[in-house]
Design a protein around this motif. Structure first.
Motif, PDB file in Angstrom:
ATOM      1  N   ILE A  66      82.858  13.902 102.318  1.00 34.28           N
ATOM      2  CA  ILE A  66      83.649  12.810 102.894  1.00 34.28           C
ATOM      3  C   ILE A  66      82.733  11.658 103.302  1.00 34.28           C
ATOM      4  N   ASP A  70      83.284   9.673 108.783  1.00 32.99           N
ATOM      5  CA  ASP A  70      84.227  10.754 109.075  1.00 32.99           C
ATOM      6  C   ASP A  70      83.551  12.121 109.203  1.00 32.99           C
ATOM      7  N   GLY A  91      85.041  17.987 109.983  1.00 30.92           N
ATOM      8  CA  GLY A  91      85.822  17.087 109.149  1.00 30.92           C
ATOM      9  C   GLY A  91      85.772  17.562 107.706  1.00 30.92           C
ATOM     10  N   LYS A  92      86.808  17.203 106.919  1.00 32.70           N
ATOM     11  CA  LYS A  92      86.868  17.613 105.516  1.00 32.70           C
ATOM     12  C   LYS A  92      87.802  16.691 104.745  1.00 32.70           C
ATOM     13  N   ILE A  93      87.833  16.869 103.434  1.00 35.52           N
ATOM     14  CA  ILE A  93      88.781  16.134 102.602  1.00 35.52           C
ATOM     15  C   ILE A  93      90.197  16.589 102.950  1.00 35.52           C
ATOM     16  N   LYS A  94      91.200  15.748 102.655  1.00 39.59           N
ATOM     17  CA  LYS A  94      92.589  16.084 103.005  1.00 39.59           C
ATOM     18  C   LYS A  94      93.141  17.255 102.202  1.00 39.59           C
ATOM     19  N   GLU A  95      92.699  17.386 100.941  1.00 41.79           N
ATOM     20  CA  GLU A  95      93.254  18.421 100.075  1.00 41.79           C
ATOM     21  C   GLU A  95      92.999  19.809 100.657  1.00 41.79           C
ATOM     22  N   ASP A 132      92.933  25.640 107.850  1.00 41.17           N
ATOM     23  CA  ASP A 132      92.858  24.322 107.231  1.00 41.17           C
ATOM     24  C   ASP A 132      93.898  23.437 107.909  1.00 41.17           C
ATOM     25  N   LYS A 133      93.434  22.389 108.585  1.00 42.29           N
ATOM     26  CA  LYS A 133      94.338  21.496 109.318  1.00 42.29           C
ATOM     27  C   LYS A 133      94.311  20.090 108.727  1.00 42.29           C
ATOM     28  N   GLY A 134      94.324  20.014 107.396  1.00 40.09           N
ATOM     29  CA  GLY A 134      94.330  18.702 106.753  1.00 40.09           C
ATOM     30  C   GLY A 134      92.941  18.104 106.677  1.00 40.09           C
ATOM     31  N   GLU A 135      92.642  17.144 107.563  1.00 45.89           N
ATOM     32  CA  GLU A 135      91.324  16.506 107.570  1.00 45.89           C
ATOM     33  C   GLU A 135      90.352  17.211 108.506  1.00 45.89           C
ATOM     34  N   LYS A 136      90.722  18.404 108.936  1.00 45.32           N
ATOM     35  CA  LYS A 136      89.903  19.201 109.855  1.00 45.32           C
ATOM     36  C   LYS A 136      89.965  20.657 109.407  1.00 45.32           C
TER      37      LYS A 136
END
Length: 148
Positions: A66, A70, A91-95, A132-136
């Motif tokens: 990312i 972010d 933080g992580k990618i949305k997928e 996995d919480k989306g962007e987190k």
């Protein structure tokens, strides 16, 4: 000269955390560490390395995918009533992420991190949850029977 931060009086945990935080910060990842663990916690050095090393390697790898602004990792660790609690968020990618499938190109020599984490947790009759919480992304671990 590299500055070693003291997060806890537990030398094993402190050494591993310092190493991984140093790696993360070189990649522009913001870190937040809150650890309250005594030096007497009976977590084997090798087990601590496998558990914390793999969790933090995965968090660092996710952050590398990312944009720099972010990138963040938060580590919370505390000991209470013979139980060691570890929570790592990043933080992580949305997928959505498939934790059972390595994202590394060389899958034959990689991709054993999650199974290694689960093996250590099982050894201590513990509990682990990957969320996995989306962007987190969040990893929660509880290890029981940690005598202090």
């Amino acid at each position: 000269m590299k500055v070693i931060k003291i997060y806890t009086s537990n030398v094993v945990i402190n050494t591993i955390i310092n190493n991984k935080i140093s790696q993360a910060e070189k990649l522009g990842i913001t870190t937040d560490v809150d650890i309250k663990v005594s030096k007497a916690v009976s977590l084997d050095y090798k087990d601590a390395g496998i558990l914390l090393g793999n969790i933090l390697d995965n968090a660092i790898e996710a952050c590398e995918k990312i944009s720099k602004e972010d990138r963040w990792i938060k580590i919370d660790m505390f000991y209470q009533k013979n139980t060691l609690f570890v929570k790592v968020c990043n933080g992580k990618i949305k997928e959505p992420v498939n934790i059972n499938k390595s994202s590394k190109r060389d899958v034959h020599n990689h991709g054993i991190g999650v199974s290694s984490i689960k093996a250590i947790v099982k050894k201590y009759d513990g509990y682990v949850e990957f969320v996995d919480k989306g962007e987190k992304f969040e990893v929660d671990v509880s290890l029981y029977g940690m005598i202090s």
